[in-house]
Design an enzyme around this catalytic site. Structure first.
Site, PDB file in Angstrom:
ATOM      1  N   HIS A   7       0.837  -1.207   0.000  1.00 57.71           N
ATOM      2  CA  HIS A   7       0.000   0.000   0.000  1.00 57.71           C
ATOM      3  C   HIS A   7       0.866   1.249   0.000  1.00 57.71           C
ATOM      4  O   HIS A   7       2.046   1.196   0.319  1.00 57.71           O
ATOM      5  CB  HIS A   7      -0.965   0.041   1.188  1.00 57.71           C
ATOM      6  CG  HIS A   7      -0.313   0.037   2.546  1.00 57.71           C
ATOM      7  ND1 HIS A   7       0.000  -1.119   3.212  1.00 57.71           N
ATOM      8  CD2 HIS A   7       0.092   1.050   3.351  1.00 57.71           C
ATOM      9  CE1 HIS A   7       0.560  -0.819   4.374  1.00 57.71           C
ATOM     10  NE2 HIS A   7       0.649   0.496   4.489  1.00 57.71           N
ATOM     11  N   HIS A  79       3.887   7.164   3.789  1.00 57.25           N
ATOM     12  CA  HIS A  79       4.839   6.063   3.601  1.00 57.25           C
ATOM     13  C   HIS A  79       4.398   5.136   2.479  1.00 57.25           C
ATOM     14  O   HIS A  79       3.259   5.173   2.031  1.00 57.25           O
ATOM     15  CB  HIS A  79       5.058   5.266   4.908  1.00 57.25           C
ATOM     16  CG  HIS A  79       3.849   4.537   5.428  1.00 57.25           C
ATOM     17  ND1 HIS A  79       2.981   5.067   6.358  1.00 57.25           N
ATOM     18  CD2 HIS A  79       3.367   3.291   5.172  1.00 57.25           C
ATOM     19  CE1 HIS A  79       2.034   4.192   6.643  1.00 57.25           C
ATOM     20  NE2 HIS A  79       2.238   3.109   5.933  1.00 57.25           N
ATOM     21  N   GLU A 130       7.787   1.172   4.897  1.00 55.24           N
ATOM     22  CA  GLU A 130       7.277   0.118   5.768  1.00 55.24           C
ATOM     23  C   GLU A 130       7.512  -1.214   5.063  1.00 55.24           C
ATOM     24  O   GLU A 130       7.266  -1.328   3.857  1.00 55.24           O
ATOM     25  CB  GLU A 130       5.776   0.331   6.018  1.00 55.24           C
ATOM     26  CG  GLU A 130       5.127  -0.736   6.885  1.00 55.24           C
ATOM     27  CD  GLU A 130       3.630  -0.470   7.135  1.00 55.24           C
ATOM     28  OE1 GLU A 130       3.002   0.252   6.331  1.00 55.24           O
ATOM     29  OE2 GLU A 130       3.109  -0.991   8.130  1.00 55.24           O
TER      30      GLU A 130
HETATM   31 CO    CO Z   1       1.225   1.261   6.327  1.00 57.88          CO
END
Ligand code: CO
Length: 137
Positions: A7, A79, A130
């Protein structure tokens, strides 16, 4: 080491307004808001055919995205999340190359119930990264 893009997360000051923009203006499929007090955010997922966009709104007084929104009042990209097969092996590789893993370096359970780590933006072209281990090992 890197697998799929899991994502992209956008920090937003008004989750309802942002979700409505994605639903009505962009015609996307949007999930119901989910409060994650242990992460200091409320989250909505925009479900795209090949990935997800995560909309994050601060929840509580010491939200990890509060400082970001103070600097970016209208919101912005917070992020990117990449999938890895083995998060501990990924961490050890990154540390060996000198990249900075945030926190104590131990994976935490993230917003999707899977182990995650965050990497210092200064080591990755100004972008918070991430890593998520999607499948159990
Ligand atoms: Co995230």
């Amino acid at each position: 080491m890197l697998g799929r893009l899991n994502h992209v997360a956008l920090a937003v000051p008004d989750l309802a307004a942002a979700a409505e923009t994605y639903r009505a203006t962009l015609g996307a499929r949007v999930t119901a808001p989910q409060a994650l007090p242990e992460h200091g955010v409320t989250v909505v997922f925009i479900e795209l055919p090949n990935t997800k966009i995560e909309l994050l709104e601060p929840l509580g007084d010491d939200s990890p995205i509060a400082a970001f929104l103070a600097k970016n009042p209208s919101g912005g990209m917070h992020h990117v999340c990449y999938e890895v097969d083995d998060i501990l092996a990924a961490r050890d590789h990154l540390k060996a190359t000198g990249a900075r893993v945030l926190g104590d370096g131990e994976p935490k359970i993230g917003a999707h119930g899977k182990p995650v780590l965050f990497l210092h933006p200064k080591d990755f072209m100004g972008t918070l990264v991430e890593l998520e281990q999607v499948r159990a090992r």
